[in-house]
Design a protein around this motif. Structure first.
Motif, PDB file in Angstrom:
ATOM      1  N   LEU A   1      -3.613 -16.446  19.191  1.00 57.10           N
ATOM      2  CA  LEU A   1      -3.248 -15.049  18.936  1.00 57.10           C
ATOM      3  C   LEU A   1      -2.669 -14.874  17.543  1.00 57.10           C
ATOM      4  O   LEU A   1      -2.991 -13.906  16.849  1.00 57.10           O
ATOM      5  N   SER A   2      -1.853 -15.800  17.106  1.00 57.98           N
ATOM      6  CA  SER A   2      -1.274 -15.723  15.767  1.00 57.98           C
ATOM      7  C   SER A   2      -2.364 -15.752  14.701  1.00 57.98           C
ATOM      8  O   SER A   2      -2.326 -14.977  13.731  1.00 57.98           O
ATOM      9  N   ALA A   3      -3.340 -16.617  14.861  1.00 60.08           N
ATOM     10  CA  ALA A   3      -4.448 -16.705  13.893  1.00 60.08           C
ATOM     11  C   ALA A   3      -5.248 -15.408  13.876  1.00 60.08           C
ATOM     12  O   ALA A   3      -5.630 -14.911  12.799  1.00 60.08           O
ATOM     13  N   LYS A   4      -5.496 -14.835  15.042  1.00 59.96           N
ATOM     14  CA  LYS A   4      -6.267 -13.585  15.115  1.00 59.96           C
ATOM     15  C   LYS A   4      -5.490 -12.422  14.515  1.00 59.96           C
ATOM     16  O   LYS A   4      -6.057 -11.558  13.846  1.00 59.96           O
ATOM     17  N   ILE A   5      -4.188 -12.406  14.738  1.00 58.78           N
ATOM     18  CA  ILE A   5      -3.354 -11.349  14.141  1.00 58.78           C
ATOM     19  C   ILE A   5      -3.386 -11.459  12.621  1.00 58.78           C
ATOM     20  O   ILE A   5      -3.456 -10.444  11.914  1.00 58.78           O
ATOM     21  N   GLU A   6      -3.368 -12.665  12.098  1.00 55.44           N
ATOM     22  CA  GLU A   6      -3.443 -12.830  10.638  1.00 55.44           C
ATOM     23  C   GLU A   6      -4.796 -12.377  10.103  1.00 55.44           C
ATOM     24  O   GLU A   6      -4.877 -11.818   9.002  1.00 55.44           O
ATOM     25  N   GLU A   7      -5.867 -12.582  10.855  1.00 53.84           N
ATOM     26  CA  GLU A   7      -7.178 -12.075  10.441  1.00 53.84           C
ATOM     27  C   GLU A   7      -7.163 -10.551  10.396  1.00 53.84           C
ATOM     28  O   GLU A   7      -7.711  -9.942   9.474  1.00 53.84           O
TER      29      GLU A   7
ATOM     30  N   GLN B   1     -21.152  10.771   3.476  1.00 57.83           N
ATOM     31  CA  GLN B   1     -20.982  11.163   2.077  1.00 57.83           C
ATOM     32  C   GLN B   1     -19.603  10.921   1.483  1.00 57.83           C
ATOM     33  O   GLN B   1     -19.473  10.843   0.264  1.00 57.83           O
ATOM     34  N   MET B   2     -18.593  10.846   2.303  1.00 52.83           N
ATOM     35  CA  MET B   2     -17.231  10.767   1.781  1.00 52.83           C
ATOM     36  C   MET B   2     -17.007   9.466   1.006  1.00 52.83           C
ATOM     37  O   MET B   2     -17.539   8.421   1.386  1.00 52.83           O
ATOM     38  N   PRO B   3     -16.226   9.527  -0.060  1.00 49.76           N
ATOM     39  CA  PRO B   3     -15.868   8.283  -0.750  1.00 49.76           C
ATOM     40  C   PRO B   3     -15.184   7.309   0.217  1.00 49.76           C
ATOM     41  O   PRO B   3     -14.591   7.726   1.215  1.00 49.76           O
ATOM     42  N   ILE B   4     -15.262   6.028  -0.089  1.00 49.68           N
ATOM     43  CA  ILE B   4     -14.698   5.010   0.806  1.00 49.68           C
ATOM     44  C   ILE B   4     -13.190   4.856   0.667  1.00 49.68           C
ATOM     45  O   ILE B   4     -12.538   4.345   1.569  1.00 49.68           O
ATOM     46  N   GLN B   5     -12.616   5.296  -0.449  1.00 50.81           N
ATOM     47  CA  GLN B   5     -11.195   5.070  -0.700  1.00 50.81           C
ATOM     48  C   GLN B   5     -10.281   5.587   0.400  1.00 50.81           C
ATOM     49  O   GLN B   5      -9.345   4.883   0.797  1.00 50.81           O
ATOM     50  N   PRO B   6     -10.506   6.797   0.934  1.00 51.87           N
ATOM     51  CA  PRO B   6      -9.620   7.242   2.018  1.00 51.87           C
ATOM     52  C   PRO B   6      -9.641   6.309   3.232  1.00 51.87           C
ATOM     53  O   PRO B   6      -8.595   6.050   3.837  1.00 51.87           O
ATOM     54  N   SER B   7     -10.803   5.790   3.578  1.00 56.86           N
ATOM     55  CA  SER B   7     -10.869   4.873   4.720  1.00 56.86           C
ATOM     56  C   SER B   7     -10.237   3.528   4.389  1.00 56.86           C
ATOM     57  O   SER B   7      -9.599   2.913   5.251  1.00 56.86           O
ATOM     58  N   LEU B   8     -10.387   3.068   3.149  1.00 60.20           N
ATOM     59  CA  LEU B   8      -9.707   1.830   2.741  1.00 60.20           C
ATOM     60  C   LEU B   8      -8.197   2.012   2.813  1.00 60.20           C
ATOM     61  O   LEU B   8      -7.478   1.105   3.247  1.00 60.20           O
ATOM     62  N   SER B   9      -7.717   3.180   2.413  1.00 62.76           N
ATOM     63  CA  SER B   9      -6.278   3.467   2.485  1.00 62.76           C
ATOM     64  C   SER B   9      -5.800   3.522   3.931  1.00 62.76           C
ATOM     65  O   SER B   9      -4.721   3.006   4.260  1.00 62.76           O
ATOM     66  N   ILE B  10      -6.594   4.156   4.793  1.00 60.66           N
ATOM     67  CA  ILE B  10      -6.248   4.186   6.220  1.00 60.66           C
ATOM     68  C   ILE B  10      -6.127   2.761   6.744  1.00 60.66           C
ATOM     69  O   ILE B  10      -5.174   2.420   7.447  1.00 60.66           O
ATOM     70  N   LEU B  11      -7.101   1.916   6.416  1.00 62.06           N
ATOM     71  CA  LEU B  11      -7.096   0.539   6.911  1.00 62.06           C
ATOM     72  C   LEU B  11      -5.866  -0.227   6.428  1.00 62.06           C
ATOM     73  O   LEU B  11      -5.318  -1.029   7.184  1.00 62.06           O
ATOM     74  N   ASP B  12      -5.426   0.018   5.200  1.00 61.79           N
ATOM     75  CA  ASP B  12      -4.221  -0.652   4.692  1.00 61.79           C
ATOM     76  C   ASP B  12      -3.025  -0.379   5.605  1.00 61.79           C
ATOM     77  O   ASP B  12      -2.380  -1.308   6.099  1.00 61.79           O
ATOM     78  N   GLY B  13      -2.717   0.882   5.816  1.00 63.50           N
ATOM     79  CA  GLY B  13      -1.566   1.239   6.638  1.00 63.50           C
ATOM     80  C   GLY B  13      -1.765   0.907   8.103  1.00 63.50           C
ATOM     81  O   GLY B  13      -0.851   0.420   8.775  1.00 63.50           O
ATOM     82  N   LEU B  14      -2.948   1.151   8.593  1.00 63.70           N
ATOM     83  CA  LEU B  14      -3.248   0.916   9.998  1.00 63.70           C
ATOM     84  C   LEU B  14      -3.150  -0.563  10.351  1.00 63.70           C
ATOM     85  O   LEU B  14      -2.541  -0.938  11.354  1.00 63.70           O
ATOM     86  N   HIS B  15      -3.714  -1.431   9.525  1.00 69.31           N
ATOM     87  CA  HIS B  15      -3.662  -2.859   9.830  1.00 69.31           C
ATOM     88  C   HIS B  15      -2.258  -3.426   9.646  1.00 69.31           C
ATOM     89  O   HIS B  15      -1.892  -4.376  10.346  1.00 69.31           O
ATOM     90  N   TYR B  16      -1.482  -2.844   8.746  1.00 67.25           N
ATOM     91  CA  TYR B  16      -0.076  -3.239   8.656  1.00 67.25           C
ATOM     92  C   TYR B  16       0.603  -2.948   9.994  1.00 67.25           C
ATOM     93  O   TYR B  16       1.313  -3.792  10.548  1.00 67.25           O
ATOM     94  N   ARG B  17       0.363  -1.753  10.518  1.00 65.20           N
ATOM     95  CA  ARG B  17       0.977  -1.359  11.790  1.00 65.20           C
ATOM     96  C   ARG B  17       0.442  -2.178  12.958  1.00 65.20           C
ATOM     97  O   ARG B  17       1.206  -2.599  13.824  1.00 65.20           O
ATOM     98  N   LEU B  18      -0.866  -2.398  12.994  1.00 61.64           N
ATOM     99  CA  LEU B  18      -1.444  -3.212  14.062  1.00 61.64           C
ATOM    100  C   LEU B  18      -0.824  -4.608  14.072  1.00 61.64           C
ATOM    101  O   LEU B  18      -0.405  -5.103  15.118  1.00 61.64           O
ATOM    102  N   ALA B  19      -0.788  -5.241  12.901  1.00 62.80           N
ATOM    103  CA  ALA B  19      -0.238  -6.593  12.822  1.00 62.80           C
ATOM    104  C   ALA B  19       1.244  -6.590  13.194  1.00 62.80           C
ATOM    105  O   ALA B  19       1.713  -7.500  13.893  1.00 62.80           O
ATOM    106  N   TYR B  20       1.978  -5.584  12.758  1.00 67.07           N
ATOM    107  CA  TYR B  20       3.397  -5.500  13.086  1.00 67.07           C
ATOM    108  C   TYR B  20       3.594  -5.425  14.605  1.00 67.07           C
ATOM    109  O   TYR B  20       4.396  -6.166  15.174  1.00 67.07           O
ATOM    110  N   ILE B  21       2.876  -4.515  15.235  1.00 69.85           N
ATOM    111  CA  ILE B  21       2.990  -4.379  16.694  1.00 69.85           C
ATOM    112  C   ILE B  21       2.584  -5.677  17.374  1.00 69.85           C
ATOM    113  O   ILE B  21       3.275  -6.181  18.264  1.00 69.85           O
ATOM    114  N   MET B  22       1.450  -6.215  16.967  1.00 71.58           N
ATOM    115  CA  MET B  22       0.914  -7.410  17.621  1.00 71.58           C
ATOM    116  C   MET B  22       1.842  -8.615  17.478  1.00 71.58           C
ATOM    117  O   MET B  22       1.995  -9.401  18.414  1.00 71.58           O
ATOM    118  N   ARG B  23       2.456  -8.779  16.327  1.00 73.29           N
ATOM    119  CA  ARG B  23       3.369  -9.912  16.113  1.00 73.29           C
ATOM    120  C   ARG B  23       4.617  -9.817  16.987  1.00 73.29           C
ATOM    121  O   ARG B  23       5.295 -10.820  17.208  1.00 73.29           O
TER     122      ARG B  23
END
Length: 161
Positions: free
Chosen positions: A7-13, A89-111
């Motif tokens: 689980l720790s390895a998967k959370i880091e991924e 059509q939308m630029p990718i930057q907004p989704s990349l930004s979402i992923l930054d914050g979202l994965h921080y939160r996912l990893a935080y919760i999961m840890r």
């Protein structure tokens, strides 16, 4: 299979996915972003937006499982979502930004999940399956790596830098 080490390895991924994705897509031009990763598959742009949408659903599902007793979650048609204008059509930057914050939160919760929390679950309405949070960790690590591989393999085949 769901050992603490696993689980720790998967959370880091999961935690590292946004940066790994950003490195792979940062220098792509619009034409490359609009290239299908395989015949009749999504474009790179659609894959990036899909990851943000799918992982938002993962986050919400985990929160439901943590706060409700085995709730039935809401499903969605990812293929129909991928045909909407923002996915095409939308630029990718907004989704990349979402992923930054979202994965921080996912990893935080999961840890910070307890052994009891890892066993909490929800019911998927399409299959009727009960899905435990510990399973979600492995699934979304796989999902991240799976879609990243679509893009890296396309870049390799096309000899893109």
């Amino acid at each position: 299979m769901y050992s603490a080490t696993y689980l720790s390895a998967k959370i880091e991924e999961i935690a590292s996915f946004p940066e790994r994705l950003r490195v792979v897509v940062t220098n792509l031009i619009e034409e490359q972003l609009d290239t299908n990763y395989r015949n009749e598959g999504w474009t790179v742009r659609q894959v990036i937006h899909h990851c943000a949408e799918s992982h938002m659903n993962c986050y919400i599902r985990i929160k439901w499982a943590l706060t409700e007793n085995n709730p039935v979650i809401k499903s969605y048609d990812e293929n129909l979502w991928s045909t909407l204008d923002d996915s095409i059509q939308m630029p990718i930057q907004p989704s990349l930004s979402i992923l930054d914050g979202l994965h921080y939160r996912l990893a935080y919760i999961m840890r910070n999940l307890s052994i009891t929390d890892l066993e909490k679950s929800f019911i998927h309405p399409e299959s009727g399956a009960t899905v435990k949070i510990k399973h979600m960790i492995g699934t979304y690590a796989w999902h991240s790596n799976h879609h990243l591989a679509h893009i890296t393999e396309l870049k390799r085949r096309k000899n893109w830098k």
